[in-house]
Design a protein around this motif. Structure first.
Motif, short mmCIF file in Angstrom:
data_model
loop_
_atom_site.label_atom_id
_atom_site.label_comp_id
_atom_site.label_asym_id
_atom_site.label_seq_id
_atom_site.Cartn_x
_atom_site.Cartn_y
_atom_site.Cartn_z
N LEU A 54 39.48 30.14 46.00
CA LEU A 54 38.39 29.13 46.17
C LEU A 54 37.03 29.84 46.76
N ALA A 99 35.51 31.39 43.68
CA ALA A 99 35.01 30.35 42.86
C ALA A 99 33.64 30.01 43.31
N PRO A 141 33.02 24.10 44.54
CA PRO A 141 33.97 23.43 43.40
C PRO A 141 34.17 22.00 43.65
N ASN A 198 36.95 20.25 41.77
CA ASN A 198 38.19 19.80 42.19
C ASN A 198 38.69 18.24 41.82
N ALA A 236 39.45 20.47 35.26
CA ALA A 236 38.45 21.17 35.87
C ALA A 236 37.29 21.36 35.04
N CYS A 238 39.92 27.59 40.34
CA CYS A 238 40.12 26.31 40.63
C CYS A 238 41.28 25.31 40.26
N THR A 263 44.05 24.12 42.78
CA THR A 263 44.13 22.59 42.98
C THR A 263 45.55 22.33 42.56
#
Length: 357
Positions: free
Chosen positions: A96, A99, A114, A120, A150, A271, A275
């Motif tokens: 994360l 990203a 994100p 997300n 995503a 992501c 996620t």
């Protein structure tokens, strides 16, 4: 990052025309030392994450359990319950944070994240639809649907935010992300409210939680996270050029289109896998790049590795805090990161001048 900033960071050239290499070497040595200190802190937080819980285990007991295996009760708790939780927290925190750095660099938007740009929520929506329509329950299927969601959300936000003469400005992208997030969030609420079975599967995953994760989940998402991390680290030089503006980047020989495509692929991998594994966890990608930038400056060759280490520290620390505050229960880590990250986001928005990237 402006041209002035680049010039300020360049080696100083004295009268003789030679750069002052000792000064440059000293800066590099300090950054290496700082990274080593951050790694040591991460190792300590990992041990603390394994030690803290409904059944406290001394740090010495944690070390013994890691080497003795499942021969003791502590060994079972450590290896079966807390080690998978900690390893996945490290992997997702790093993903994360990376990203977040990529999104802030590619959009030149210091508020990019994100979560804020809809990545997300796009992954979450795809997972909910997979559970609802196809009754998927396996994480492997979650991963692929999370990638798809995503990616589609990223494309929608960019297309919506780039319409008009001004193009994809930071404010337009943030507004587009807010709109897409609101629409997809409503869709998730609609599906989960009408389908109690989907809600039961989604409710703990949807808030972002490290509770009850298995080591198999870590191994399933690790290849995707590793490829995304390697792509991100490989783009450090191109991101430095891109930060100077598209025209300057082209003049320096940088392939802007390739940088943005590879960056988008890396963000989707990072992501999507993160996620799918833990659910949507916000503010890590927003907060960590700014903390790392205070230490390293705007150079992505250092910003990316620092963020990769600081992200897990924040995520695991939030998880530990959630277990300590609500003992013998726990507060889900997604809630804690939101409580920690929201004030940082508000402070960034309220600043008169947002720092250039």
């Amino acid at each position: 990052m402006s041209a002035t900033t680049v010039a300020a960071e360049a080696p100083l050239a004295p009268v003789g025309g030679q750069p002052e290499k000792p000064i440059r070497g000293g800066v590099i040595a300090l950054r290496v030392l700082g990274l080593l200190i951050a790694l040591a802190v991460l190792l300590f937080v990992m041990l603390l994450s394994i030690a803290v819980g409904a059944k406290p285990i001394p740090l010495s007991g944690v070390v013994h359990a890691l080497f003795d295996g499942l021969d003791t009760v502590d060994g079972v708790v450590v290896l079966d319950l807390r080690l998978p939780r900690t390893l996945l927290g490290v992997a997702v925190g790093a993903a994360l944070a990376l990203a977040g750095v990529l999104m802030q660099a590619m959009t030149r938007n210091p508020l990019a994240d994100p979560g804020i740009l809809g990545v997300n929520i796009g992954a979450s929506t795809a997972v909910v639809l997979a559970i609802w329509i196809w009754q998927f329950t396996d994480l492997t299927a979650y991963v692929w649907f999370a990638f798809l969601g995503a990616g589609m959300a990223s494309v929608l936000v960019y297309l919506l935010g780039s319409r008009g003469r001004s193009g994809a400005t930071p404010v337009r992208l943030a507004l587009a992300g807010t709109v897409i997030s609101a629409v997809l969030g409503s869709l998730i609420s609609f599906v989960t409210l009408l389908n109690p079975g989907v809600f039961d599967q989604f409710r703990f995953w949807g808030v972002g939680s490290l509770s009850g994760v298995r080591l198999s989940i870590f191994w399933q998402v690790l290849p995707f996270l590793a490829v995304g991390a390697l792509l991100a680290l490989g783009l450090s030089g191109a991101l430095n050029a891109l930060a100077l503006g598209d025209a300057t980047a082209r003049a320096l020989g940088s392939n802007i289109a390739r940088t943005r495509v590879l960056g988008a692929v890396a963000v989707t991998l990072l992501c999507g896998a993160a996620t799918a594994a833990l659910g949507p966890i916000g503010f890590i990608g927003l907060t960590i790049p700014h903390i790392a930038r205070l230490i390293t400056g705007p150079d992505h060759r250092w910003l990316l590795p620092y963020s990769m280490v600081l992200g897990p520290i924040l995520l695991l620390s939030s998880d530990i805090l959630g277990r300590v505050v609500a003992r013998p229960g726990e507060i889900q880590v997604g809630i804690v990161t939101a409580v920690v990250g929201a004030p940082v986001f508000i402070a960034l928005v309220r600043r008169r001048r947002i720092p250039e990237l």
